[in-house]
Scaffold this active site. Structure first.
Site, PDB file in Angstrom:
ATOM      1  N   SER A   1      35.081 -33.250   2.840  1.00  0.00           N
ATOM      2  CA  SER A   1      34.188 -32.439   3.669  1.00  0.00           C
ATOM      3  C   SER A   1      34.428 -30.946   3.534  1.00  0.00           C
ATOM      4  CB  SER A   1      34.336 -32.825   5.142  1.00  0.00           C
ATOM      5  OG  SER A   1      35.668 -32.617   5.566  1.00  0.00           O
TER       6      SER A   1
ATOM      7  N   ASP B   1      34.212 -26.884  13.895  1.00  0.00           N
ATOM      8  CA  ASP B   1      34.423 -28.094  14.698  1.00  0.00           C
ATOM      9  C   ASP B   1      35.916 -28.423  14.669  1.00  0.00           C
ATOM     10  OD1 ASP B   1      34.995 -29.558  12.392  1.00  0.00           O
ATOM     11  OD2 ASP B   1      33.105 -30.676  12.380  1.00  0.00           O
TER      12      ASP B   1
ATOM     13  N   HIS C   1      37.057 -28.514  10.891  1.00  0.00           N
ATOM     14  CA  HIS C   1      36.495 -27.724   9.786  1.00  0.00           C
ATOM     15  C   HIS C   1      36.361 -26.244  10.123  1.00  0.00           C
ATOM     16  CE1 HIS C   1      34.946 -31.898   9.216  1.00  0.00           C
ATOM     17  NE2 HIS C   1      35.457 -31.674   8.024  1.00  0.00           N
TER      18      HIS C   1
END
Ligand SMILES: *[C@@H]1O[C@H](CO)[C@@H](O)[C@H](O)[C@H]1NC(C)=O
Length: 354
Positions: free
Chosen positions: A39, A329, A332
């Site tokens: 990610s 978040d 991240h």
């Protein structure tokens, strides 16, 4: 205090130096950026696979061009986008599985990354995402399409002159090793690191055998300072989990040794190591240097545990200005953090890979 003042005086010069180094980039011979990983670099491949780990909804992407939630785990762009732009290529690297793009788009940059994946097959299995061997299969498929589109000679030239970016490892520790007992019963943490480094080396050897010659391997960030790990660090009063940070440093050290070995072993290859740990650590320990105000919690919602579907537009607590936050978040970085990580790395990248 004196230290901080000194830094504030030097920072503008660093920025000026970086700006000057960015000038000759139009002469770059890197024709494409090709991305593998998790990610930290996924541009939306998870949108079209059956996993719960997605981010193609608001408020993800709210600072992206057009406010689009592309499936990047960020309010805006991720590091490969900035790297591509710095090389004079397009400012966004498209996801290979995104049906909106064709081989014509992918000829100058393509992303095979999948959020939630790791070096270890068992890591990608946790959230049913794309394992690394499958990312490589997609890459082979891409090679065939590129040769059909441009002709074998031109395609092979692009494939060998392209810059390959690899960014993963976080999930092997935080989604797998420290969560499920299987790997912990098989490996000590040192042995597991060695296992992952072995897989990383094999992946790079496979890429090399397929024609890659310019490779940048990114280490893991300070894992113990991710907001989710602070939340669960009750004994440490929600500070950074130092045990996880030590694991990050140890693992990065082993990756750097791997990079040295591969540069000797593989003829004609250049492998570079991207140390995102040091830049993110500096942002966390000296946030005011960068205009950050919040390092311990993320912008989205309470900023403590929300990732993917838990970070959604119905959460009333999401911050107004993500540029004041290191994290978007609970897992991240914000776009601003991503941009600064690339700023710190781009000079050496532009020098080593032309
Ligand atoms: C991961 O899975 C693939 C596909 O089943 C297999 O080829 C590969 O050997 C596996 N890797 C490891 C380290 O077990």
């Amino acid at each position: 205090m004196m230290m901080r003042m000194a830094y504030m005086i030097y920072i503008p010069w660093l920025l000026v130096a970086q700006f000057l180094l960015l000038v000759p980039l139009t002469t770059s011979k890197v024709p494409a950026i090709i991305v593998f990983g998790d990610s930290s670099v996924d541009a939306g491949n998870n949108n079209v696979i059956p996993t719960l780990l997605k981010s193609n909804f608001k408020p993800y992407g709210r600072n992206f061009p057009g406010g689009r939630a592309t499936g990047r785990f960020c309010n805006g762009r991720v590091p490969p986008d900035f790297i591509s732009e710095a090389y004079g290529l397009k400012p966004l690297i498209p996801a290979y599985l995104d049906p909106a793009y064709t081989i014509a788009d992918f000829a100058t940059g393509v992303c095979f990354a999948s959020a939630g994946t790791g070096y270890d097959n068992a890591t990608s299995a946790v959230l049913n995402v794309i394992p690394m061997w499958k990312e490589l299969e997609y890459y082979k498929d891409y090679q065939n399409k590129l040769r059909a589109y441009l002709g074998i000679e031109k395609a092979n030239e692009i494939l060998s002159e392209a810059l390959y970016l690899l960014s993963l490892g976080t999930n092997d520790f935080l989604l797998n090793y420290y969560v499920f007992p299987t790997r912990r019963s098989q490996f000590s943490i040192e042995e597991y690191q060695d296992f992952l480094v072995g897989l990383s080396g094999n992946f790079i050897r496979d890429l090399y055998a397929l024609g890659a010659r310019k490779i940048s391997l990114t280490g893991v960030p300070p894992l113990g300072c991710l907001p989710l790990e602070r939340l669960t660090n009750k004994m440490g009063h929600h500070g950074c989990n130092e045990k996880y940070n030590d694991v990050s440093l140890e693992f990065n050290g082993k990756l750097q040794n791997l990079v040295r070995r591969l540069n000797k072993e593989l003829r004609g290859v250049t492998v570079a190591f991207a140390d995102s740990y040091q830049s993110i650590d500096q942002m966390i320990t000296r946030p005011s240097l960068y205009g950050f105000e919040v390092v311990g919690v993320a912008c989205c919602s309470t900023g403590t545990f929300e990732i993917s579907y838990l970070c959604n537009e119905h959460n009333p607590l999401t911050c107004l200005d993500a540029n004041k936050y290191v994290f978007w978040d609970a897992f991240h970085p914000t776009e601003k953090t991503n941009r600064i990580v690339v700023d710190h790395y781009i000079d050496s990248l532009l020098v080593r890979f032309r």
